[in-house]
Structures are given as structure tokens and as C-alpha cells.
Write a protein that holds these residues in place. Structure first.
Motif, PDB file in Angstrom:
ATOM      1  N   GLN A  13       0.836  -1.195   0.000  1.00 22.47           N
ATOM      2  CA  GLN A  13       0.000   0.000   0.000  1.00 22.47           C
ATOM      3  C   GLN A  13       0.881   1.259   0.000  1.00 22.47           C
ATOM      4  OE1 GLN A  13      -2.548  -0.497   3.452  1.00 22.47           O
ATOM      5  NE2 GLN A  13      -4.079  -1.585   2.232  1.00 22.47           N
ATOM      6  N   THR A  14       0.280   2.351  -0.372  1.00 19.48           N
ATOM      7  CA  THR A  14       0.989   3.629  -0.371  1.00 19.48           C
ATOM      8  C   THR A  14       1.605   3.894   0.999  1.00 19.48           C
ATOM      9  OG1 THR A  14      -0.473   4.566  -2.056  1.00 19.48           O
ATOM     10  CG2 THR A  14       0.735   6.116  -0.674  1.00 19.48           C
ATOM     11  N   GLY A  15       2.877   4.277   0.995  1.00 20.48           N
ATOM     12  CA  GLY A  15       3.584   4.558   2.230  1.00 20.48           C
ATOM     13  C   GLY A  15       4.363   3.384   2.795  1.00 20.48           C
ATOM     14  N   ASP A  16       4.115   2.203   2.272  1.00 16.70           N
ATOM     15  CA  ASP A  16       4.820   1.005   2.745  1.00 16.70           C
ATOM     16  C   ASP A  16       6.249   0.961   2.219  1.00 16.70           C
ATOM     17  OD1 ASP A  16       2.025  -1.385   2.771  1.00 16.70           O
ATOM     18  OD2 ASP A  16       2.632   0.199   4.158  1.00 16.70           O
ATOM     19  N   SER A  17       6.982  -0.037   2.665  1.00 18.91           N
ATOM     20  CA  SER A  17       8.363  -0.249   2.237  1.00 18.91           C
ATOM     21  C   SER A  17       8.525  -1.651   1.648  1.00 18.91           C
ATOM     22  CB  SER A  17       9.331  -0.095   3.413  1.00 18.91           C
ATOM     23  OG  SER A  17       9.283   1.210   3.948  1.00 18.91           O
ATOM     24  N   LEU A  18       9.489  -1.787   0.757  1.00 18.80           N
ATOM     25  CA  LEU A  18       9.881  -3.067   0.200  1.00 18.80           C
ATOM     26  C   LEU A  18      11.394  -3.086   0.066  1.00 18.80           C
ATOM     27  CD1 LEU A  18       7.468  -4.016  -2.752  1.00 18.80           C
ATOM     28  CD2 LEU A  18       7.822  -5.294  -0.630  1.00 18.80           C
ATOM     29  N   ARG A  19      11.950  -4.277   0.141  1.00 21.67           N
ATOM     30  CA  ARG A  19      13.394  -4.425  -0.036  1.00 21.67           C
ATOM     31  C   ARG A  19      13.621  -5.429  -1.157  1.00 21.67           C
ATOM     32  NH1 ARG A  19      17.689  -3.283   3.390  1.00 21.67           N
ATOM     33  NH2 ARG A  19      19.556  -4.566   3.169  1.00 21.67           N
ATOM     34  N   LEU A  20      14.178  -4.956  -2.257  1.00 19.77           N
ATOM     35  CA  LEU A  20      14.485  -5.827  -3.382  1.00 19.77           C
ATOM     36  C   LEU A  20      15.926  -6.322  -3.274  1.00 19.77           C
ATOM     37  CD1 LEU A  20      12.893  -3.877  -6.381  1.00 19.77           C
ATOM     38  CD2 LEU A  20      11.819  -5.479  -4.796  1.00 19.77           C
ATOM     39  N   SER A  21      16.131  -7.561  -3.659  1.00 22.51           N
ATOM     40  CA  SER A  21      17.474  -8.137  -3.686  1.00 22.51           C
ATOM     41  C   SER A  21      17.816  -8.590  -5.096  1.00 22.51           C
ATOM     42  CB  SER A  21      17.567  -9.314  -2.723  1.00 22.51           C
ATOM     43  OG  SER A  21      17.421  -8.895  -1.389  1.00 22.51           O
ATOM     44  N   GLY A  79      23.086  -7.443  -4.371  1.00 20.17           N
ATOM     45  CA  GLY A  79      22.754  -6.026  -4.373  1.00 20.17           C
ATOM     46  C   GLY A  79      21.355  -5.844  -3.802  1.00 20.17           C
ATOM     47  N   THR A  80      21.097  -4.664  -3.252  1.00 13.81           N
ATOM     48  CA  THR A  80      19.823  -4.424  -2.585  1.00 13.81           C
ATOM     49  C   THR A  80      19.285  -3.045  -2.942  1.00 13.81           C
ATOM     50  OG1 THR A  80      20.485  -5.808  -0.720  1.00 13.81           O
ATOM     51  CG2 THR A  80      18.679  -4.289  -0.354  1.00 13.81           C
ATOM     52  N   LEU A  81      17.974  -2.978  -3.048  1.00 12.91           N
ATOM     53  CA  LEU A  81      17.308  -1.688  -3.230  1.00 12.91           C
ATOM     54  C   LEU A  81      16.240  -1.574  -2.140  1.00 12.91           C
ATOM     55  CD1 LEU A  81      17.094   0.873  -5.032  1.00 12.91           C
ATOM     56  CD2 LEU A  81      15.179  -0.265  -6.175  1.00 12.91           C
ATOM     57  N   GLN A  82      16.480  -0.731  -1.173  1.00 15.26           N
ATOM     58  CA  GLN A  82      15.513  -0.478  -0.108  1.00 15.26           C
ATOM     59  C   GLN A  82      14.591   0.643  -0.568  1.00 15.26           C
ATOM     60  OE1 GLN A  82      15.021  -1.995   2.968  1.00 15.26           O
ATOM     61  NE2 GLN A  82      13.206  -0.677   3.089  1.00 15.26           N
ATOM     62  N   MET A  83      13.300   0.356  -0.590  1.00  9.24           N
ATOM     63  CA  MET A  83      12.320   1.321  -1.088  1.00  9.24           C
ATOM     64  C   MET A  83      11.368   1.699   0.042  1.00  9.24           C
ATOM     65  SD  MET A  83      11.524  -0.297  -4.838  1.00  9.24           S
ATOM     66  CE  MET A  83      10.612  -1.681  -4.175  1.00  9.24           C
ATOM     67  N   ASN A  84      11.368   2.948   0.417  1.00  8.93           N
ATOM     68  CA  ASN A  84      10.493   3.455   1.477  1.00  8.93           C
ATOM     69  C   ASN A  84       9.500   4.459   0.900  1.00  8.93           C
ATOM     70  OD1 ASN A  84      12.031   1.975   3.350  1.00  8.93           O
ATOM     71  ND2 ASN A  84      13.419   3.709   3.676  1.00  8.93           N
ATOM     72  N   SER A  85       8.451   4.715   1.648  1.00 13.09           N
ATOM     73  CA  SER A  85       7.437   5.706   1.264  1.00 13.09           C
ATOM     74  C   SER A  85       6.961   5.475  -0.169  1.00 13.09           C
ATOM     75  CB  SER A  85       8.003   7.124   1.410  1.00 13.09           C
ATOM     76  OG  SER A  85       8.439   7.368   2.729  1.00 13.09           O
ATOM     77  N   LEU A  86       6.591   4.254  -0.444  1.00 15.94           N
ATOM     78  CA  LEU A  86       6.203   3.898  -1.809  1.00 15.94           C
ATOM     79  C   LEU A  86       4.927   4.606  -2.237  1.00 15.94           C
ATOM     80  CD1 LEU A  86       7.184   0.149  -1.694  1.00 15.94           C
ATOM     81  CD2 LEU A  86       8.021   1.807  -3.373  1.00 15.94           C
ATOM     82  N   LYS A  87       4.882   4.917  -3.522  1.00 19.11           N
ATOM     83  CA  LYS A  87       3.747   5.614  -4.107  1.00 19.11           C
ATOM     84  C   LYS A  87       3.176   4.780  -5.243  1.00 19.11           C
ATOM     85  CE  LYS A  87       6.261   9.984  -3.450  1.00 19.11           C
ATOM     86  NZ  LYS A  87       6.811  11.187  -4.137  1.00 19.11           N
TER      87      LYS A  87
END
Length: 124
Positions: A13-21, A79-87
């Protein structure tokens, strides 16, 4: 055989975070620069973030600066991509890419190796 495999995508949902590897195999990952790109339906592939081979230099697109963080662990070939405050506009297939050059790059043409992508969907 050199291979990149992304994981960690999903529906949030909007505002959530995900961490891609991004798991690398079959390549000397520690001497490869790395980048993350994304592609939404009907749109061109878009640069997101890049990191040099030692991990001490990074560069981000304006659309994700301050929200996303790229990092790497050369000992784990990851490698990692930390994604915060998702829109909702972050919804896309996310790809990691790697290439044997020491500097970072925002150009897809500078990367020889690509993963298969992982879907990120952000609901409003």
C-alpha cells in the motif's frame, strides 16, 4: 553462466516499504558496477539507482532520491534496493543490471547483464 536474479517484489500500500534483492552468480560481482531500473506498462525503461563496484559511490533519479537506497554486499554477491514511502507511481517491473566497469552509470546501454525482473505494485 553469468546470472542476476531479483526477488522481494510484491503488492503493498501507499507509504509502505519493500526491499528488493539481486543475487549474482557466474560473475566476479565485486568488480561489477550495478544498477536498478524499472519499467511500467506502456513506458520506457527508467533508471532508478546505481552503485559503483566498491559501493562507496551512488547516484539516484530525482523521482526516488530520499526514498530509495541502493547498496551491495560483495562478500555475498548481492545487491539491494531499499524502497520506502512507496507511491502508486512506483508500480513497475524492477530490474537489476550489472557490468564489469568500476564507475556507476544511469544508462541501460552501459549494462551487459540483466535480471528477469520482479513486479512491484503499490495500491492507493
Amino acid at each position: 553462466q553469468a546470472q542476476l536474479v531479483e526477488s522481494g517484489g510484491g503488492l503493498v500500500q501507499t507509504g509502505d516499504s519493500l526491499r528488493l534483492s539481486c543475487a549474482a552468480s557466474g560473475m566476479p560481482f565485486s568488480i561489477f558496477s550495478m544498477g536498478w531500473f524499472r519499467q511500467a506498462p506502456g513506458k520506457e525503461r527508467e533508471f532508478i539507482a546505481t552503485i559503483n563496484w566498491t559501493g562507496d559511490s551512488t547516484y539516484y533519479s530525482d523521482s526516488v532520491t530520499g526514498r530509495f537506497t541502493i547498496s551491495r554486499d560483495n562478500a555475498k554477491n548481492t545487491g539491494t534496493l531499499q524502497m520506502n514511502s512507496l507511491k502508486p507511481e512506483d508500480t513497475a517491473v524492477y530490474y537489476c543490471a550489472a557490468d564489469p566497469h568500476p564507475y556507476y552509470s544511469s544508462r541501460p546501454s552501459d549494462y551487459a547483464y540483466w535480471g528477469q525482473g520482479t513486479q512491484v505494485t503499490v495500491s492507493s
